[in-house]
Scaffold this active site. Structure first.
Site, short mmCIF file in Angstrom:
data_model
loop_
_atom_site.label_atom_id
_atom_site.label_comp_id
_atom_site.label_asym_id
_atom_site.label_seq_id
_atom_site.Cartn_x
_atom_site.Cartn_y
_atom_site.Cartn_z
CG ASP A 51 -0.40 -0.13 2.51
OD1 ASP A 51 0.84 -0.17 2.61
OD2 ASP A 51 -1.15 -0.18 3.51
CB SER A 52 4.58 1.70 -0.06
OG SER A 52 4.80 0.57 -0.88
CG ASP A 90 0.33 -4.22 1.81
OD1 ASP A 90 0.53 -5.21 2.55
OD2 ASP A 90 1.07 -3.21 1.82
CE LYS A 120 3.09 -5.91 3.83
NZ LYS A 120 2.49 -4.79 4.59
CD GLU A 122 -0.04 -1.61 8.02
OE1 GLU A 122 -0.46 -0.86 8.91
OE2 GLU A 122 0.56 -1.19 7.00
CD GLU A 189 7.43 -0.27 7.88
OE1 GLU A 189 6.56 -1.06 7.43
OE2 GLU A 189 7.59 0.88 7.46
O1 KIV Z 1 3.47 -1.08 1.66
C1 KIV Z 1 4.61 -1.55 1.63
O2 KIV Z 1 5.36 -1.33 0.67
C2 KIV Z 1 5.04 -2.40 2.75
C3 KIV Z 1 6.43 -2.86 2.82
C4 KIV Z 1 7.51 -1.95 2.62
C5 KIV Z 1 6.70 -3.83 3.89
O3 KIV Z 1 4.24 -2.71 3.57
#
Ligand code: KIV
Length: 271
Positions: A51-52, A90, A120, A122, A189
């Site tokens: 989600d980055s 994510d 993934k 959180e 992280e």
């Molecule tokens: O959103 C993302 O890119 C991440 C990673 C850097 C672990 O969660």
């Protein structure tokens, strides 16, 4: 001399087996076909549609605004670029926290429509029930502890997490609970290297660190950070393996000069 590596498709069990063998997991993020293809050819084990994407691709201030539809769009593009790497997507903010049912539907869409092989999410023990439900129906899950960017408003910034004895102990307990709930790996992280080492020693599932020191079973970085494409800020844990931002700026300026000077295109570049 160029060496072609004989590579096999990375699956969830194959990734877990890497910890047993003591082989480090190399992971990076991707949001598009082209970059995903480069990462796959380079032999990355895992590619994350993080989600980055909200910050480094879409220009938002935090990861919170990105939607499930947008993550599905990017996951589809990355899917087309990968052959061997494990594709993880994510679950974005508010697409899984409401209820396990919501998480099942949305994680299912990431697999069904996006082509992801795992998701993934959180959070610690509060996510255990949701993780159990996902894993029971065949959706592999990676956990994410420490600095979890979807909670940026609660943290009030991007500070080091688990920096004190009590918070470090809590993180270790949460990691064990995630493992019991069925995650096949955990991203750690921005936590002290000593804490990440202990979590890595205690867990059977691999830890994948980002700003968590050298003792994790694997490492992940945001590709745009490690290529020097995202220049807005550079945390201490980011190593730039290239200065692609500088390269693109210089190439674009050179193009502009040649166009303005009437030097591009030449006869040879014309029909
Ligand atoms: O959103 C993302 O890119 C991440 C990673 C850097 C672990 O969660």
């Amino acid at each position: 001399m160029s060496v072609t590596l004989e590579r096999k498709k990375v699956t969830v069990p194959a990734l877990m087996a890497m910890k047993q063998r003591g082989e480090k997991i190399a992971a990076l993020t991707a949001y598009d076909f082209l970059l995903a293809n480069f990462l796959d050819e380079a032999g990355l084990d895992l590619v994350l549609v993080g989600d980055s994407v909200a910050m480094v691709f879409a220009g938002h201030e935090t990861t919170l605004p990105i939607t499930l539809e947008e993550i599905i769009y990017h996951t589809r593009a990355v899917r087309r670029g990968l052959k061997n790497a494990l594709l993880v997507a994510d679950l974005p903010f508010l697409s899984y926290q409401v209820s396990p049912e919501q998480a099942v539907l949305n994680a299912g869409r990431l697999l069904k429509e996006g082509g992801a092989e795992a998701v993934k999410l959180e959070g610690g023990s509060i996510m255990a029930e949701t993780i159990r439900r996902l894993v029971q129906i065949g959706i592999p899950v990676i956990g994410h502890l420490g600095l979890t960017p979807q909670s940026i408003n609660a943290f009030g910034g991007y500070a080091l997490q688990a920096a004190h004895e009590a918070s470090a102990r809590r993180l270790l307990e949460e990691a064990v609970q995630l493992q019991e709930a069925g995650v096949f790996a955990i991203v750690l992280e921005k936590i002290p290297a000593t804490v990440a080492r202990e979590v890595t020693q205690v867990l059977k599932v691999p830890t994948i660190g980002i700003g968590a020191g050298p003792h994790c079973d694997g490492q992940i970085l945001v590709t745009h950070d490690m290529l020097g494409l995202f220049e807005k800020f550079k945390p201490k844990f980011v190593r730039r393996f290239a200065e692609a931002g500088k390269l693109i700026r210089e190439a674009s300026a050179a193009y502009r000069e040649e166009v303005k000077a009437g030097k591009f295109p030449t006869e040879q570049e014309s029909y």
